[in-house]
Write an enzyme that holds these catalytic residues in place. Structure first.
Site, short mmCIF file in Angstrom:
data_model
loop_
_atom_site.label_atom_id
_atom_site.label_comp_id
_atom_site.label_asym_id
_atom_site.label_seq_id
_atom_site.Cartn_x
_atom_site.Cartn_y
_atom_site.Cartn_z
CG HIS A 18 -2.05 -1.00 1.76
ND1 HIS A 18 -2.40 -1.52 2.38
CD2 HIS A 18 -2.34 -2.55 0.43
CE1 HIS A 18 -2.51 -3.04 1.75
NE2 HIS A 18 -3.24 -3.30 0.61
CG ASP A 116 -4.70 2.81 1.59
OD1 ASP A 116 -5.53 2.34 1.89
OD2 ASP A 116 -3.90 2.98 1.42
CD1 TRP A 374 -2.61 -2.96 -9.91
CD2 TRP A 374 -3.66 -4.56 -11.11
NE1 TRP A 374 -3.27 -2.47 -11.34
CE2 TRP A 374 -3.96 -3.47 -11.59
CE3 TRP A 374 -3.71 -6.39 -11.33
CZ2 TRP A 374 -4.33 -3.73 -13.04
CZ3 TRP A 374 -3.93 -6.08 -12.80
CH2 TRP A 374 -4.91 -5.10 -13.79
CB SER A 376 3.42 -9.14 -8.93
OG SER A 376 4.76 -9.18 -7.67
CD GLU A 379 7.19 -4.77 -9.17
OE1 GLU A 379 6.86 -3.89 -8.89
OE2 GLU A 379 7.33 -6.00 -9.77
CD GLN A 396 -2.39 -12.44 -4.47
OE1 GLN A 396 -2.63 -13.76 -4.33
NE2 GLN A 396 -2.38 -11.67 -3.17
#
Ligand code: UDP
Length: 492
Positions: A18, A116, A374, A376, A379, A396
């Site tokens: 976060h 967030d 998210w 990863s 990226e 996920q």
């Protein structure tokens, strides 16, 4: 406006997943749009966070200040164990007592507060100080649609989803299959968890704006629905949707006086696009049996790999290759005996942590077996790397479905990891599907990944959709709540 830069406050909930996107957002607002930014971070382990910030996150301190709020003693607040999402929610609720005086004592009062999804409790503080309220959804628009829909779902649809395992329809969006659903539904007996999610959905609906870590061309259908008053937009009437992503931590450039990281050094020796990178985020773990199957699946595939391993979640008596204390090489005790020696010409086993953004950017990496967090996922997209989707928790499973079925850049196991062990033969087959260059499927996924990378780049450049959206939101912050309607009329 006078010469003092308008001030914006950001609030990050516990967890590096976060804090990092929040810091990145703060950095963009400060460096590109001349706003003064303060990031308040709620942490559970101040010294670790501080040292990670010092090591991994160098930001210019004169434009962006980071304030760690005092720690809340969680154990004194819980009379019985609760799941992690509810723990975060509780910590955030008790942190308001520190946020309020911190904001009121600022020399330049902030015009806006950005939180967030776990920080929505702070919208009440923003109201007290007449600030603009923004939610920053650090995942994607599909997840936002699900959470925003939660307080509005009718009982019949909820029962069909929870009891009969029917897909959950979200107006104007792809439905969510039960096997991909979030824990608020799969764990429906936990009323506190469900109420917390519902609260998030309700509060997001009263924000002035919602920033989403996605971009227009990645999720056009969902973004349209979130803005359409006939579908999801009717639950978000006051909230303007700002897709501003991808917002990720950039890789650190190599420094002359610092020795090259061993993992990157190993990658330097490997052929182009030949290595599968295997990692499960900042906290993901597998069972002992699953670790064993993954180890042999990687070995059987014959492909090169880097594997970030962690000790198993819980021990399993049936792990036939699991021989504690009888190691014949440097294999971590929870991997099959001799695994490192047997795979040393092809694989690198890294304990606990690797420099992921730099690894994914390395030309030798050709695939990513990931838990589909998210960050990863983004990226991987930003480096054009196709994926093997291995979702573990949170949203996920939705991300994995999106990657495999909607975006076409990942393969997925036939049954999700949550419903049983994925066996070595299936793992071997998935690795081959992604890594083998002569196979059509691998080529196709690599092509899709590169194309998504291109669209992300277009969205981020000056004049691109994400850059434009962030500039609009920055303009609102510059003028503040009083002028919001005027500014929005001007923008329409
Ligand atoms: N990460 C890393 N090295 C590792 C594992 C993870 O640098 O060995 C970073 C990764 O680059 C990403 C973040 O940790 O930025 C994980 O975030 P994500 O949303 O993917 O998953 P989470 O940890 O929140 O489940």
């Amino acid at each position: 406006m006078g010469s003092i830069a308008p001030h914006v406050a950001l609030l990050a909930s516990p967890g590096m997943g976060h804090l990092i996107p929040m810091l990145e957002l703060g950095h963009r607002l400060a460096s590109t749009f001349s706003l003064r930014v303060t990031v308040f971070a709620v942490v559970t382990d101040a010294s670790t966070v501080q040292s990670q910030l010092d090591q991994e996150y160098s930001v210019s301190k004169d434009i962006l200040s980071i304030v760690l709020l005092p720690q809340v003693n969680l154990s004194s607040l819980m009379d019985q164990p609760i799941v992690i999402v509810s723990q975060i929610f509780l910590i955030m609720r008790y942190s308001m007592q520190f946020l309020r005086p911190a904001i009121s004592s600022m020399d330049v009062p902030p015009t806006a507060l950005i939180v967030d999804v776990f920080g929505v409790e702070a919208f009440a503080v923003a109201d007290e100080f007449q600030m603009l309220k923004y939610g920053f959804i650090t995942t994607n628009a599909w997840y936002l649609a699900l959470v925003a829909h939660l307080p509005n779902i009718n009982r019949r649809n909820e029962a069909d989803h929870v009891r009969l395992h029917k897909p959950l329809n979200i107006p104007g969006c792809e439905s969510v299959r039960f096997e991909d659903t979030i824990s608020a539904f799969s764990n429906r007996d936990d009323q506190l968890l469900f109420d917390n999610y519902r609260r998030i959905g309700f509060e997001l609906g009263r924000a002035h704006g919602l920033l989403v870590n996605t971009w227009e061309s990645l999720e056009p259908k969902t973004l349209r629905a979130l803005r359409d008053p006939k579908t999801m937009g009717r639950f978000l009437l006051s909230s303007r949707i700002f897709p501003i992503g991808p917002v990720v931590r950039p890789g650190q450039p190599a420094k002359q006086d610092v020795p090259r990281n061993k993992v990157l050094e190993w990658l330097d020796q490997q052929p182009a696009e030949s290595v599968l990178y295997v990692a499960f985020g900042s906290g993901g773990t597998l069972s002992a049996d699953q670790l064993t199957e993954l180890a042999w699946g990687l070995k059987q595939s014959g492909h090169r790999f880097i594997w970030v391993v962690r000790p198993p979640k819980k021990d399993s008596a049936s792990g036939s290759f699991f021989r504690l204390g009888k190691k014949t090489d440097k294999t971590p005790e929870y991997l099959p005996d001799g695994f490192v020696t047997r795979t040393q010409d092809k694989g690198l086993v890294v304990s606990t942590w690797a420099p992921q953004t730099e690894v994914l950017a390395h030309p030798s990496v050709g695939g990513f077996l990931s838990h589909c967090g998210w960050n990863s996922t983004l990226e991987s997209i930003l480096n054009g790397v196709p994926m093997i989707a291995w979702p573990l928790y949170a949203e996920q499973k939705m991300n994995a479905t999106m990657l495999a079925e909607q975006l076409g850049m990942a393969v997925k196991p036939q049954k999700l990891p949550s419903s049983g062990i994925i066996r070595r033969d299936e793992i071997e087959a998935m690795v081959k599907r992604v890594m083998e260059k002569d196979g059509n499927e691998g080529k196709q996924m690599r092509f899709r990944a590169h194309d998504l990378k291109r669209t992300a780049g277009e969205a981020l450049r000056e004049g691109g959709s994400s850059h434009y959206m962030l500039s609009q939101m920055a303009k609102e912050c510059e003028y503040g709540l009083e002028k919001l309607d005027e500014i929005r009329r001007g923008l329409d």
